[in-house]
Design an enzyme around this catalytic site. Structure first.
Site, short mmCIF file in Angstrom:
data_model
loop_
_atom_site.label_atom_id
_atom_site.label_comp_id
_atom_site.label_asym_id
_atom_site.label_seq_id
_atom_site.Cartn_x
_atom_site.Cartn_y
_atom_site.Cartn_z
N CYS A 1 -10.43 -4.71 0.58
CA CYS A 1 -11.52 -3.74 0.77
C CYS A 1 -12.53 -3.89 -0.38
O CYS A 1 -12.28 -4.59 -1.37
CB CYS A 1 -10.96 -2.32 0.81
SG CYS A 1 -10.50 -1.65 -0.81
N CYS B 1 -4.25 0.85 -2.30
CA CYS B 1 -4.12 -0.44 -1.63
C CYS B 1 -3.05 -1.30 -2.30
O CYS B 1 -2.78 -1.15 -3.50
CB CYS B 1 -5.45 -1.20 -1.68
SG CYS B 1 -6.73 -0.56 -0.58
N GLU C 1 -3.33 -4.38 -3.14
CA GLU C 1 -3.92 -5.18 -4.22
C GLU C 1 -3.96 -4.40 -5.53
O GLU C 1 -3.71 -4.94 -6.61
CB GLU C 1 -5.35 -5.61 -3.86
CG GLU C 1 -5.44 -6.53 -2.66
CD GLU C 1 -5.64 -5.79 -1.34
OE1 GLU C 1 -5.05 -4.70 -1.18
OE2 GLU C 1 -6.37 -6.29 -0.49
N CYS D 1 -11.24 -3.02 -3.84
CA CYS D 1 -10.29 -3.99 -4.38
C CYS D 1 -10.97 -5.30 -4.76
O CYS D 1 -10.54 -5.98 -5.69
CB CYS D 1 -9.14 -4.22 -3.41
SG CYS D 1 -7.96 -2.85 -3.44
N ASN E 1 0.85 -1.20 0.00
CA ASN E 1 0.00 0.00 0.00
C ASN E 1 0.88 1.25 0.00
O ASN E 1 1.99 1.26 0.54
CB ASN E 1 -1.00 0.01 1.16
CG ASN E 1 -0.40 -0.21 2.53
OD1 ASN E 1 0.66 -0.81 2.66
ND2 ASN E 1 -1.07 0.27 3.56
N GLU F 1 0.36 5.17 0.86
CA GLU F 1 -0.54 6.21 1.37
C GLU F 1 -0.09 7.59 0.91
O GLU F 1 0.95 7.76 0.27
CB GLU F 1 -0.61 6.10 2.90
CG GLU F 1 -1.21 4.74 3.30
CD GLU F 1 -1.45 4.59 4.79
OE1 GLU F 1 -0.92 5.39 5.59
OE2 GLU F 1 -2.19 3.65 5.15
#
Ligand code: THU
Length: 134
Positions: A87, A54, A56, A90, A43, A45
């Site tokens: 999430c 993310c 993924e 994703c 990930n 940020e």
């Protein structure tokens, strides 16, 4: 090394490089494509919080950039108490390039925690077929 072990190792290595200064929640993801290649990411940020991505999403982007189009299985690794699951956004990203039977694995730093088909995470999903049939 089994394909699951390879996915675990790739996700763990990616997680070690996660950029998660705001949440402190480092995530690694690795996927195996139908061609047998492994793509991993962490990930990333951002100070503008919604801009973060993310793990993924990064792994899927790497797969697509390499010319691969089909996810055979995907593993997500985090340090949470409960098994981490992709999430909602994703799940939809995975669905685009997978099948309902595609296995989604969840791991912690110690090893595999859970495996389940994408259909259980995103039942009755909207997908490419819906657009084609319109
Ligand atoms: N995150 C992922 O990278 N993958 C998941 O499956 C769950 C959440 C990231 C997004 C954000 O950087 C941090 O974890 C906390 O939500």
């Amino acid at each position: 090394m089994s394909s699951l072990e390879a996915l675990f190792a790739a996700a763990k290595a990616a997680r070690d490089n996660a950029y998660a200064p705001y949440s402190g929640f480092a995530v690694g993801a690795a996927l195996r494509s139908a061609r047998g290649a492994i793509y991993a990411a962490a990930n990333v940020e951002n100070a503008a919080f919604p801009v973060g991505t993310c793990a993924e999403a990064g792994a899927i982007a790497a797969m697509v950039a390499a010319g691969d189009r089909e996810i055979a299985e995907i593993l997500v690794l985090a340090g949470s108490a409960d098994p981490v699951m992709p999430c909602g956004a994703c799940r939809q990203r995975i669905f685009e390039l997978a099948t309902p039977q595609t296995l989604v694995h969840s791991a912690g730093p110690e090893g595999l925690r859970a495996s389940l088909p994408l259909a259980e995470l995103l039942p009755r999903a909207f997908g490419p077929r819906d657009l084609r049939s319109a």
